[in-house]
Scaffold this motif. Structure first.
Motif, PDB file in Angstrom:
ATOM      1  N   ALA A   1       5.312   5.123   2.866  1.00  0.00           N
ATOM      2  CA  ALA A   1       4.683   6.219   3.595  1.00  0.00           C
ATOM      3  C   ALA A   1       5.200   7.568   3.126  1.00  0.00           C
ATOM      4  O   ALA A   1       6.380   7.724   2.803  1.00  0.00           O
ATOM      5  CB  ALA A   1       4.923   6.057   5.088  1.00  0.00           C
ATOM      6  N   PHE A   2       4.297   8.524   3.117  1.00  0.00           N
ATOM      7  CA  PHE A   2       4.594   9.893   2.719  1.00  0.00           C
ATOM      8  C   PHE A   2       3.939  10.831   3.727  1.00  0.00           C
ATOM      9  O   PHE A   2       2.909  10.503   4.314  1.00  0.00           O
ATOM     10  CB  PHE A   2       4.006  10.201   1.334  1.00  0.00           C
ATOM     11  N   ALA A   3       4.524  12.009   3.903  1.00  0.00           N
ATOM     12  CA  ALA A   3       3.940  13.041   4.754  1.00  0.00           C
ATOM     13  C   ALA A   3       3.463  14.198   3.879  1.00  0.00           C
ATOM     14  O   ALA A   3       4.064  14.488   2.846  1.00  0.00           O
ATOM     15  CB  ALA A   3       4.977  13.549   5.755  1.00  0.00           C
ATOM     16  N   LEU A   4       2.370  14.826   4.307  1.00  0.00           N
ATOM     17  CA  LEU A   4       1.904  16.047   3.659  1.00  0.00           C
ATOM     18  C   LEU A   4       1.036  16.823   4.623  1.00  0.00           C
ATOM     19  O   LEU A   4       0.618  16.309   5.660  1.00  0.00           O
ATOM     20  CB  LEU A   4       1.156  15.764   2.357  1.00  0.00           C
TER      21      LEU A   4
ATOM     22  N   VAL B   1       0.842  -1.194   0.000  1.00  0.00           N
ATOM     23  CA  VAL B   1       0.000   0.000   0.000  1.00  0.00           C
ATOM     24  C   VAL B   1       0.878   1.245   0.000  1.00  0.00           C
ATOM     25  O   VAL B   1       2.075   1.181   0.281  1.00  0.00           O
ATOM     26  CB  VAL B   1      -0.944   0.047   1.231  1.00  0.00           C
ATOM     27  N   SER B   2       0.236   2.359  -0.284  1.00  0.00           N
ATOM     28  CA  SER B   2       0.825   3.675  -0.042  1.00  0.00           C
ATOM     29  C   SER B   2      -0.025   4.340   1.024  1.00  0.00           C
ATOM     30  O   SER B   2      -1.259   4.219   1.008  1.00  0.00           O
ATOM     31  CB  SER B   2       0.802   4.521  -1.319  1.00  0.00           C
ATOM     32  N   ALA B   3       0.622   5.024   1.971  1.00  0.00           N
ATOM     33  CA  ALA B   3      -0.097   5.638   3.088  1.00  0.00           C
ATOM     34  C   ALA B   3       0.405   7.056   3.316  1.00  0.00           C
ATOM     35  O   ALA B   3       1.588   7.346   3.109  1.00  0.00           O
ATOM     36  CB  ALA B   3       0.091   4.811   4.360  1.00  0.00           C
ATOM     37  N   ALA B   4      -0.520   7.925   3.762  1.00  0.00           N
ATOM     38  CA  ALA B   4      -0.182   9.332   3.986  1.00  0.00           C
ATOM     39  C   ALA B   4      -0.309   9.694   5.455  1.00  0.00           C
ATOM     40  O   ALA B   4      -1.342   9.438   6.077  1.00  0.00           O
ATOM     41  CB  ALA B   4      -1.103  10.225   3.173  1.00  0.00           C
ATOM     42  N   ILE B   5       0.739  10.299   5.993  1.00  0.00           N
ATOM     43  CA  ILE B   5       0.640  10.955   7.285  1.00  0.00           C
ATOM     44  C   ILE B   5       0.260  12.397   6.968  1.00  0.00           C
ATOM     45  O   ILE B   5       1.093  13.181   6.516  1.00  0.00           O
ATOM     46  CB  ILE B   5       1.965  10.910   8.065  1.00  0.00           C
ATOM     47  N   ILE B   6      -1.006  12.711   7.175  1.00  0.00           N
ATOM     48  CA  ILE B   6      -1.512  14.055   6.880  1.00  0.00           C
ATOM     49  C   ILE B   6      -1.662  14.804   8.195  1.00  0.00           C
ATOM     50  O   ILE B   6      -2.408  14.373   9.081  1.00  0.00           O
ATOM     51  CB  ILE B   6      -2.863  13.994   6.141  1.00  0.00           C
ATOM     52  N   THR B   7      -0.948  15.921   8.317  1.00  0.00           N
ATOM     53  CA  THR B   7      -1.031  16.746   9.521  1.00  0.00           C
ATOM     54  C   THR B   7      -1.610  18.105   9.161  1.00  0.00           C
ATOM     55  O   THR B   7      -1.498  18.572   8.022  1.00  0.00           O
ATOM     56  CB  THR B   7       0.347  16.930  10.175  1.00  0.00           C
TER      57      THR B   7
END
Length: 131
Positions: free
Chosen positions: A85-88, A6-12
């Motif tokens: 994982a990616f952050a945005l 999967v691809s997952a986003a840490i969205i803050t």
């Protein structure tokens, strides 16, 4: 143990809260994202999933790669999830629950007890978000 990629986003948001979502028919909250379609890069997968699930329009340049993380899958017994994982950054007004999502929550920094969370979120992604 079979792997689920999967691809997952840490969205803050500006306040440091982290977005988690719950898919219909499940009990655990997790970072938004999903499985790739044939030929997609991890970033392309995430951009498509964020648009489908949250109506977010994200440019690839807004994604900050964090690495690959492995945990027990939350909804598929005897499987592991392997997540790019990616952050945005986004704000609550920017996201709308759609597609297969049942609900979303914005967690305050350090809050890992108000909702049931997926192992990947507890073990890897939320600690990164609040580091």
């Amino acid at each position: 143990m079979p792997d689920i990629h999967v691809s997952a986003a840490i969205i803050t948001d500006r306040a440091g809260r982290v977005l988690v979502v719950r898919k219909q028919g499940t009990t655990r909250f997790m970072q938004p994202g999903g499985k790739p379609e044939p030929g997609e890069t991890p970033a392309q997968t995430l951009i498509r999933e964020l648009h489908e699930e949250l109506a977010l329009q994200v440019d690839e340049t807004a994604l900050h790669p964090l690495g690959v993380f492995v945990s027990a899958a939350a909804n598929e017994p005897d499987h592991r999830v392997v997540a790019d994982a990616f952050a945005l950054r986004a704000e609550a007004a920017d996201v709308i629950v759609q597609a297969e999502l049942a609900e979303l929550r914005w967690l305050e920094p350090g809050d890992v007890s108000s909702v049931p969370l997926a192992p990947l979120s507890v073990e890897h992604l939320l600690p990164i978000a609040w580091a």
